[in-house]
Design a protein around this motif. Structure first.
Motif, PDB file in Angstrom:
ATOM      1  N   UNK A  14       0.847  -1.325   0.070  1.00 55.32           N
ATOM      2  CA  UNK A  14      -0.066  -0.110  -0.005  1.00 55.32           C
ATOM      3  C   UNK A  14       1.001   1.263   0.204  1.00 55.32           C
ATOM      4  N   UNK A  15       2.002   1.124   0.204  1.00 54.29           N
ATOM      5  CA  UNK A  15       2.830   2.524   0.632  1.00 54.29           C
ATOM      6  C   UNK A  15       3.311   3.090  -0.603  1.00 54.29           C
ATOM      7  N   UNK A  16       3.548   2.443  -1.756  1.00 47.26           N
ATOM      8  CA  UNK A  16       3.793   3.262  -2.775  1.00 47.26           C
ATOM      9  C   UNK A  16       2.577   3.611  -3.510  1.00 47.26           C
ATOM     10  N   UNK A  17       1.508   2.946  -3.319  1.00 48.13           N
ATOM     11  CA  UNK A  17       0.205   3.422  -4.107  1.00 48.13           C
ATOM     12  C   UNK A  17      -0.183   4.800  -3.248  1.00 48.13           C
ATOM     13  N   UNK A  18      -0.083   4.606  -1.831  1.00 41.59           N
ATOM     14  CA  UNK A  18      -0.425   5.969  -1.113  1.00 41.59           C
ATOM     15  C   UNK A  18       0.404   7.252  -1.632  1.00 41.59           C
ATOM     16  N   UNK A  19       1.759   6.851  -1.793  1.00 42.01           N
ATOM     17  CA  UNK A  19       2.603   7.860  -2.147  1.00 42.01           C
ATOM     18  C   UNK A  19       2.222   8.360  -3.656  1.00 42.01           C
ATOM     19  N   UNK A  20       2.010   7.600  -4.532  1.00 41.09           N
ATOM     20  CA  UNK A  20       1.496   8.027  -5.978  1.00 41.09           C
ATOM     21  C   UNK A  20       0.350   8.751  -5.721  1.00 41.09           C
ATOM     22  N   UNK A  21      -0.564   8.424  -4.640  1.00 41.82           N
ATOM     23  CA  UNK A  21      -1.718   9.537  -4.814  1.00 41.82           C
ATOM     24  C   UNK A  21      -1.681  10.765  -4.279  1.00 41.82           C
ATOM     25  N   UNK A  22      -0.519  11.068  -3.936  1.00 43.80           N
ATOM     26  CA  UNK A  22      -0.357  12.471  -3.208  1.00 43.80           C
ATOM     27  C   UNK A  22      -0.287  13.481  -4.362  1.00 43.80           C
ATOM     28  N   UNK A  23      -0.646  14.527  -4.014  1.00 51.63           N
ATOM     29  CA  UNK A  23      -0.678  15.567  -5.266  1.00 51.63           C
ATOM     30  C   UNK A  23       0.734  15.945  -5.373  1.00 51.63           C
ATOM     31  N   UNK A  24       1.302  16.041  -6.613  1.00 56.23           N
ATOM     32  CA  UNK A  24       2.620  16.540  -6.875  1.00 56.23           C
ATOM     33  C   UNK A  24       2.692  17.979  -6.900  1.00 56.23           C
ATOM     34  N   UNK A  25       3.440  18.619  -5.949  1.00 59.63           N
ATOM     35  CA  UNK A  25       3.323  20.124  -6.070  1.00 59.63           C
ATOM     36  C   UNK A  25       4.998  20.617  -5.891  1.00 59.63           C
ATOM     37  N   UNK A  26       4.997  21.644  -6.767  1.00 59.32           N
ATOM     38  CA  UNK A  26       6.603  22.177  -6.907  1.00 59.32           C
ATOM     39  C   UNK A  26       6.546  23.567  -6.134  1.00 59.32           C
ATOM     40  N   UNK A  27       7.191  23.774  -5.371  1.00 57.36           N
ATOM     41  CA  UNK A  27       7.584  24.954  -4.577  1.00 57.36           C
ATOM     42  C   UNK A  27       8.993  25.810  -5.172  1.00 57.36           C
ATOM     43  N   UNK A  28       9.187  26.738  -5.474  1.00 60.51           N
ATOM     44  CA  UNK A  28      10.133  27.333  -6.027  1.00 60.51           C
ATOM     45  C   UNK A  28      11.354  27.456  -5.419  1.00 60.51           C
ATOM     46  N   UNK A  29      11.088  27.739  -4.048  1.00 63.08           N
ATOM     47  CA  UNK A  29      12.273  27.724  -2.971  1.00 63.08           C
ATOM     48  C   UNK A  29      11.831  27.453  -1.628  1.00 63.08           C
TER      49      UNK A  29
END
Length: 307
Positions: A14-29
């Protein structure tokens, strides 16, 4: 099969699936990365482009940055001309998703004409600041606006997580409001005549305006520029004329210029301040809140001392 073993296998699967479900967000700094992490919690996977002790003014994006931005669902930037390289990076990655400008709605501080001089005019020719000071996070009240803008951006990008984002943001805002009061009290306790400092570059304008601190910097608002001999001479004269008690080094800057000015004026080098970047996890300023507390402690200790 042993029940514990089955449960362990399920957790691993379940671990990788949970990680894959997280919203990928970029922060500039790094400062924005910390804020996005606080608001997003476990629902977001934050990638920070300019990391701890990094200088966003002179950052050069990498091929890995292009890949990360291309895969993101939300891009969070400071705005106010801070990330002059961001448009090129977004174009190179093909990113066409939403962009949250954390500083949106903040009354931007313009660099005063008399403070800029020839050095700053040359600096503006190379950057996107156009006389606007981008370091708005140095006023903790502005950080509250940052957090609210980040929460709104996450709400729109991931509506199912809205209740979590809003609750995290509300708790964070309450912490920041208490921090703002803490900074005001610490600065108010200093004699007015000692609330004067020199820093490596002009990153504390919002802080000074909010908390009653007079400051000078031998460099302009961007660290890409270098102070001219005339700038340094002007600073030295003002230190002597106004009896400025302390000079501070910044974590993103070479300290040699500050040491030179201190040697010529006998002003105290009061310590290291964190301006455009957090420290590493094991440093004194790994989060925005800890950064502000470190800075105010460093400032007040040096300014209260009459060595």
């Amino acid at each position: 099969m042993n029940r514990l073993l089955v449960a362990s296998l399920l957790v691993l699967l379940a671990g990788p699936a949970f990680a894959a479900d997280r919203l990928p967000v970029i922060a500039s700094f790094s400062i924005l990365g910390d804020m996005v992490g606080r608001v997003g919690g476990d629902r977001v996977a934050v990638t920070t482009l300019v990391g701890p002790d990094g200088d966003a003014h002179v950052y050069e994006p990498t091929p890995d940055d292009v890949k990360a931005v291309a895969a993101a669902k939300l891009l969070v930037v400071n705005g106010l001309g801070f990330e002059g390289w961001m448009d090129r990076l977004a174009e190179a990655s093909g990113y066409a998703g939403p962009v949250t400008v954390a500083s949106q709605g903040i009354a931007a501080r313009e660099m005063a004409e008399e403070d800029e001089g020839e050095h700053a005019e040359a600096d503006h020719a190379d950057h996107d600041h156009h006389g606007t000071d981008p370091h708005a996070w140095q006023d903790v009240a502005n950080a509250v606006t940052y957090v609210k803008n980040i929460a709104a951006g996450l709400d729109a990008a991931d509506p199912e997580g809205k209740a979590i984002y809003d609750a995290n943001a509300a708790a964070y805002v309450a912490e920041l409001e208490a921090l703002d009061a803490e900074v005001r009290a610490a600065m108010a306790a200093l004699p007015t005549e000692r609330r004067k400092i020199i820093t490596s570059h002009d990153a504390f304008g919002y802080f000074g305006a909010a908390y009653g601190l007079t400051l000078l910097a031998p460099e302009g608002v961007s660290t890409e520029s270098e102070a001219s001999a005339a700038d340094v001479a002007r600073i030295i004269r003002q230190i002597r004329d106004d009896a400025i008690p302390a000079i501070f080094v910044e974590n993103i800057k070479d300290r040699r210029l500050v040491d030179q000015i201190a040697a010529e004026t006998q002003a105290v080098v009061g310590g290291e301040l964190y301006t455009d970047a957090l420290s590493a996890k094991d440093g004194p300023a790994p989060t925005y809140v800890e950064m502000i507390r470190h800075n105010i402690r460093t400032l007040t200790e040096a300014l209260a001392s009459k060595r």
